[in-house]
Scaffold this motif. Structure first.
Motif, short mmCIF file in Angstrom:
data_model
loop_
_atom_site.label_atom_id
_atom_site.label_comp_id
_atom_site.label_asym_id
_atom_site.label_seq_id
_atom_site.Cartn_x
_atom_site.Cartn_y
_atom_site.Cartn_z
N LEU A 133 0.85 -1.44 -0.25
CA LEU A 133 -0.02 0.26 0.00
C LEU A 133 1.19 1.31 -0.18
O LEU A 133 0.30 1.83 -0.87
CB LEU A 133 -0.99 0.04 0.52
N ILE A 134 2.04 1.38 0.77
CA ILE A 134 2.78 2.40 1.28
C ILE A 134 3.82 3.24 -0.49
O ILE A 134 3.51 3.97 -0.80
CB ILE A 134 3.44 2.03 1.82
N ASP A 135 4.53 1.72 -1.51
CA ASP A 135 4.45 1.92 -2.80
C ASP A 135 3.14 2.65 -3.56
O ASP A 135 3.85 3.63 -4.20
CB ASP A 135 5.00 0.73 -2.66
N TYR A 136 1.96 2.38 -3.70
CA TYR A 136 1.07 2.12 -4.47
C TYR A 136 1.02 3.70 -3.98
O TYR A 136 0.58 5.32 -4.61
CB TYR A 136 -0.12 1.88 -4.32
N CYS A 137 0.20 4.38 -2.46
CA CYS A 137 0.72 5.77 -1.90
C CYS A 137 1.66 6.40 -2.71
O CYS A 137 1.29 7.73 -3.99
CB CYS A 137 0.82 5.74 -0.64
N GLN A 138 2.84 6.10 -2.59
CA GLN A 138 3.91 7.05 -3.60
C GLN A 138 3.41 6.98 -4.74
O GLN A 138 3.64 8.22 -5.62
CB GLN A 138 5.43 5.80 -3.37
N GLN A 139 3.46 6.37 -5.56
CA GLN A 139 3.07 5.91 -6.84
C GLN A 139 1.78 6.97 -7.55
O GLN A 139 1.60 7.43 -8.58
CB GLN A 139 2.43 4.62 -7.79
N VAL A 140 1.27 7.59 -6.27
CA VAL A 140 -0.10 8.54 -6.86
C VAL A 140 -0.23 9.52 -6.42
O VAL A 140 -0.94 10.46 -6.58
CB VAL A 140 -2.08 7.68 -6.42
N GLY A 141 0.85 9.70 -5.55
CA GLY A 141 0.44 11.05 -4.75
C GLY A 141 0.08 11.11 -3.78
O GLY A 141 -0.06 12.50 -3.26
N ALA A 142 -0.18 10.07 -2.77
CA ALA A 142 -1.22 10.41 -1.90
C ALA A 142 -0.58 10.73 -0.88
O ALA A 142 0.44 10.11 -0.40
CB ALA A 142 -1.98 9.14 -1.28
N ARG A 143 -0.93 11.21 0.05
CA ARG A 143 -0.12 11.44 1.29
C ARG A 143 -0.89 11.43 3.04
O ARG A 143 -0.14 11.43 3.82
CB ARG A 143 -0.27 13.43 1.32
N VAL A 144 -2.03 10.40 2.34
CA VAL A 144 -2.85 9.77 3.28
C VAL A 144 -2.87 9.04 3.57
O VAL A 144 -3.34 8.55 2.36
CB VAL A 144 -3.77 10.93 4.51
N ILE A 145 -2.78 7.67 4.60
CA ILE A 145 -3.80 6.24 4.38
C ILE A 145 -4.71 6.64 5.55
O ILE A 145 -4.35 6.29 6.66
CB ILE A 145 -2.95 5.55 4.84
N VAL A 146 -6.19 6.04 5.00
CA VAL A 146 -7.40 6.19 6.22
C VAL A 146 -7.31 4.70 6.23
O VAL A 146 -7.40 4.07 4.92
CB VAL A 146 -8.49 6.80 5.15
N ARG A 147 -7.22 4.51 7.77
CA ARG A 147 -7.47 3.36 8.40
C ARG A 147 -8.72 3.13 9.33
O ARG A 147 -8.95 3.95 9.88
CB ARG A 147 -6.53 2.14 8.44
N GLY A 148 -9.35 2.48 8.96
CA GLY A 148 -11.16 2.24 10.35
C GLY A 148 -10.58 1.71 11.64
O GLY A 148 -10.09 0.62 10.51
N LEU A 149 -11.24 1.53 11.98
CA LEU A 149 -11.18 0.82 13.22
C LEU A 149 -12.35 0.26 13.26
O LEU A 149 -12.79 1.48 14.36
CB LEU A 149 -10.42 1.38 14.98
#
Length: 169
Positions: free
Chosen positions: A81-97
């Protein structure tokens, strides 16, 4: 004296398997879309998992239930996921708890992601109380035995489950 600041575009990724997408997932998608300028609902491809719904079916269901949110798009990714976020230029990962037990696991993943890429933050959103006990696996289990899952998943998902389980969902 307050000064207004222009909104800064922020791309967030909310990732999961969404097999199937639930009201809890949809709530997090909606809340994320209100917090961030753009949201990608990312379906991770896991070669060792055998989901009930195909990748295409899951993407279609998420697109259908989130179509009212113009700043949300649905994509799939392979790998970390972290590699994908870098590829698309995302700054935030949202996770539900949903529960405290989720937090321990999610915090471990967030720390690993921060170690791999410190410029991407993880934001935790607690599930609403009414969704806190609902997991996709629970929805599948109830539906497979002909139980009513309409309180846990949108109508299009309920219909798709009926298609998978021969009208008994």
């Amino acid at each position: 004296m307050s000064t207004s600041h222009p909104a800064v575009a922020r791309l967030a990724v909310y990732a999961g398997s969404f097999d199937p997408v639930s009201f809890g997932h949809l709530d997090l998608i909606e809340r994320s879309s209100a917090l961030f300028s753009d949201v990608i609902v990312g379906l991770g491809v896991h070669p060792t998992r055998h989901p009930l719904f195909s990748l295409e079916e899951r993407m279609d269901l998420i697109r259908r239930v989130s179509s009212h949110l113009p700043n949300v798009r649905v994509e799939s990714f392979d790998g970390l996921l972290i590699d994908y976020c870098q590829q698309v230029g995302a700054r935030v990962i949202v996770r539900g708890l949903r529960a405290v037990t989720d937090f321990e696991y999610e915090l471990q993943i967030a720390h690993a992601n921060a170690d791999l890429c410190p410029t991407i933050d993880t934001v935790f959103l607690p599930s609403r109380t009414k969704h806190s006990f609902v997991a996709a696996s629970l929805i599948r289990e109830i539906a497979s035995h002909g139980g009513d899952v309409s309180r846990y998943a949108p109508a299009v998902v309920v219909d798709a489950l009926k298609g998978k389980y021969g009208k008994k969902a």
